[in-house]
Design a protein around this motif. Structure first.
Motif, PDB file in Angstrom:
ATOM      1  N   GLY A 109      38.654 -18.889  78.470  1.00 42.74           N
ATOM      2  CA  GLY A 109      38.989 -19.638  77.491  1.00 42.74           C
ATOM      3  C   GLY A 109      38.443 -21.171  77.683  1.00 42.74           C
ATOM      4  O   GLY A 109      37.963 -21.658  76.834  1.00 42.74           O
ATOM      5  N   VAL A 110      38.608 -21.563  79.026  1.00 42.54           N
ATOM      6  CA  VAL A 110      38.234 -22.845  79.156  1.00 42.54           C
ATOM      7  C   VAL A 110      36.572 -23.114  79.012  1.00 42.54           C
ATOM      8  O   VAL A 110      36.128 -23.809  78.503  1.00 42.54           O
ATOM      9  N   LEU A 111      36.004 -22.202  79.483  1.00 48.79           N
ATOM     10  CA  LEU A 111      34.642 -22.005  79.424  1.00 48.79           C
ATOM     11  C   LEU A 111      34.267 -21.794  78.039  1.00 48.79           C
ATOM     12  O   LEU A 111      33.178 -22.655  77.615  1.00 48.79           O
ATOM     13  N   SER A 112      34.948 -21.114  77.036  1.00 41.35           N
ATOM     14  CA  SER A 112      34.520 -21.107  75.700  1.00 41.35           C
ATOM     15  C   SER A 112      34.797 -22.493  74.928  1.00 41.35           C
ATOM     16  O   SER A 112      33.989 -22.701  74.103  1.00 41.35           O
ATOM     17  N   GLY A 113      35.630 -23.216  75.396  1.00 43.91           N
ATOM     18  CA  GLY A 113      35.567 -24.591  75.055  1.00 43.91           C
ATOM     19  C   GLY A 113      34.579 -25.715  75.288  1.00 43.91           C
ATOM     20  O   GLY A 113      34.312 -26.510  74.680  1.00 43.91           O
ATOM     21  N   LEU A 114      34.041 -25.161  76.628  1.00 39.00           N
ATOM     22  CA  LEU A 114      33.143 -26.227  77.303  1.00 39.00           C
ATOM     23  C   LEU A 114      31.830 -25.947  76.775  1.00 39.00           C
ATOM     24  O   LEU A 114      30.887 -26.886  76.791  1.00 39.00           O
ATOM     25  N   ARG A 115      31.549 -24.672  76.520  1.00 34.34           N
ATOM     26  CA  ARG A 115      30.010 -24.483  75.965  1.00 34.34           C
ATOM     27  C   ARG A 115      29.628 -25.125  74.834  1.00 34.34           C
ATOM     28  O   ARG A 115      28.528 -25.978  74.702  1.00 34.34           O
ATOM     29  N   PRO A 116      30.433 -25.436  73.726  1.00 32.15           N
ATOM     30  CA  PRO A 116      30.219 -26.042  72.529  1.00 32.15           C
ATOM     31  C   PRO A 116      30.165 -27.677  72.932  1.00 32.15           C
ATOM     32  O   PRO A 116      29.185 -28.473  72.392  1.00 32.15           O
ATOM     33  N   ALA A 117      30.975 -28.061  73.772  1.00 29.99           N
ATOM     34  CA  ALA A 117      30.873 -29.443  74.459  1.00 29.99           C
ATOM     35  C   ALA A 117      29.505 -29.694  75.069  1.00 29.99           C
ATOM     36  O   ALA A 117      28.889 -30.737  74.738  1.00 29.99           O
ATOM     37  N   ALA A 118      29.155 -29.097  75.886  1.00 27.34           N
ATOM     38  CA  ALA A 118      27.745 -29.031  76.726  1.00 27.34           C
ATOM     39  C   ALA A 118      26.632 -29.188  75.614  1.00 27.34           C
ATOM     40  O   ALA A 118      25.794 -30.012  75.751  1.00 27.34           O
TER      41      ALA A 118
END
Lengths: 189, 189
Positions: A109-118
């Motif tokens: 879940g954390v990664l799925s939030g970080l991907r668009p941020a990247a």
């Protein structure tokens, strides 16, 4: 002793420079101009210019430049090592966590939030570089300030990348050589 | 197309080559790495590449160094991480050592200034191309949360200059909440 001081100064730059790129600049200035008498402000400004127009991360470029002045080639190596040691330790810990926890729901879940941020961060850096390339150092965005040669190079490069998947390195050098040749041939500033 | 065999020497040489051409700071390395390791060699999936970039962002130190450490570790363990970080550090070390020797001549040369200026246009095109591809990968899944996060993060960073670490923490936390909410829904009868 000098080498140890140099190592420790750039260790701190590596440890506290979050966000990459220009974020490291104030930390480098603090270490090499304010705390240690290694560079004066004019030499520091030159260092930034050089670091910006040569390959590689700014922090590593600065480490090499300052290290060379303080302790020759050995100084450059020591300062570079100091700069990458904190990354090596912290990123290896994070990488380990990533490979163990990647499939856990919470971490995924954390990664799925970080991907668009990247993607957003890369887009933001890209916008800054595009503005610099098309409108020059002054940063005034207007039709008069628009660099038409750069705009042509940008358009042609983007077309080649999208249409033919041309190698990025070829594109960067191609744009550089074509743009410089046009500018010098027609004497455009 | 099949994946190329995983070799330490290939990893080292690829990173060395990429580092030698990353003009314009850490973000330029991202498109080059994605192209080399996801598209050409097919060693990592596009999605994993984004995860690694996000992790590299959340640690201190140069993005290029962090990304190469985590990529090297993911592919070949500790020795991969060391080979990859060496490959990243060597080009700036060599180039800056040379430049600090011929610094005055380098700065005054009109050709070099024109070349470097026009290369920025190429760099901008490379970043626009990669953002285009990455953003398309996120929007084509047709889920609202990542798309909103991506746009909001871009506005926060580019227009409002919000601290990158804050943006990453916030996006990671939202992704975590989203995952918890959906696992709670599944748990209910």
């Amino acid at each position: 002793m000098m080498m140890l001081t140099l190592y420790w100064a750039f260790f701190q730059v590596g440890l506290f420079a979050f966000g990459g790129g220009l974020a490291a600049l104030p930390l480098i200035r603090e270490q090499v101009v304010v705390i240690h008498p290694w560079l004066d402000m004019a030499a520091f400004t030159d260092l930034v210019t050089i670091a910006e127009m040569t390959p590689g991360p700014i922090a590593l470029n600065a480490a090499t430049f300052v290290g060379n002045r303080v302790g020759g080639v050995a100084g450059a190596v020591v300062a570079t090592l100091g700069c990458i040691t904190p990354s090596l330790i912290i990123v290896l810990i994070l990488a380990r966590l990533y490979s163990v926890w990647r499939d856990k729901a919470a971490f995924a879940g954390v990664l799925s939030g970080l991907r668009p941020a990247a993607v957003a961060l890369i887009a933001s850096a890209g916008m800054s570089i595009a503005i610099l390339a098309l409108f020059g150092e002054a940063g005034a965005i207007s039709l008069q300030a628009m660099d038409l040669v750069s705009l042509m190079c940008f358009g042609a490069a983007l077309f080649l990348l999208r249409k033919f998947k041309t190698s990025p390195i070829l594109i960067i050098f191609g744009a550089g050589i074509a743009g410089a040749a046009i500018k010098l041939a027609f004497n455009i500033p | 197309m099949t994946a190329k065999p995983l070799r330490l020497s290939t990893l080292f040489l690829s990173v060395l080559k990429i580092s030698a051409f990353t003009f314009g700071g850490g973000y330029v390395i991202v498109p080059l790495m994605r192209k080399r390791f996801s598209e050409d060699l097919q060693w990592v999936k596009e999605e994993e590449m984004l995860d690694m970039i996000a992790i590299a962002q959340s640690a201190p130190g140069p993005i290029a160094v962090n990304t190469s450490i985590i990529l090297g570790y993911r592919l070949l363990g500790i020795k991969g991480a060391l080979a990859s970080v060496l490959g990243t550090a060597i080009p700036p070390l060599l180039v800056l050592t040379l430049i600090s020797m011929f610094y005055e001549a380098f700065r005054a040369n009109r050709w070099i200034a024109a070349l470097l200026g026009a290369m920025r246009a190429g760099v901008a095109a490379v970043i626009v191309d990669v953002v285009w591809t990455m953003a398309a990968n996120i929007t084509k899944k047709r889920k609202a949360t990542p798309i909103i996060l991506m746009i909001a993060a871009f506005i926060a960073v580019f227009i409002f200059k919000v601290n990158i670490i804050l943006v990453l923490l916030f996006c990671g936390f939202l992704g975590f909440l989203d995952a918890m909410r959906s696992s709670l829904k599944e748990a209910k009868p």
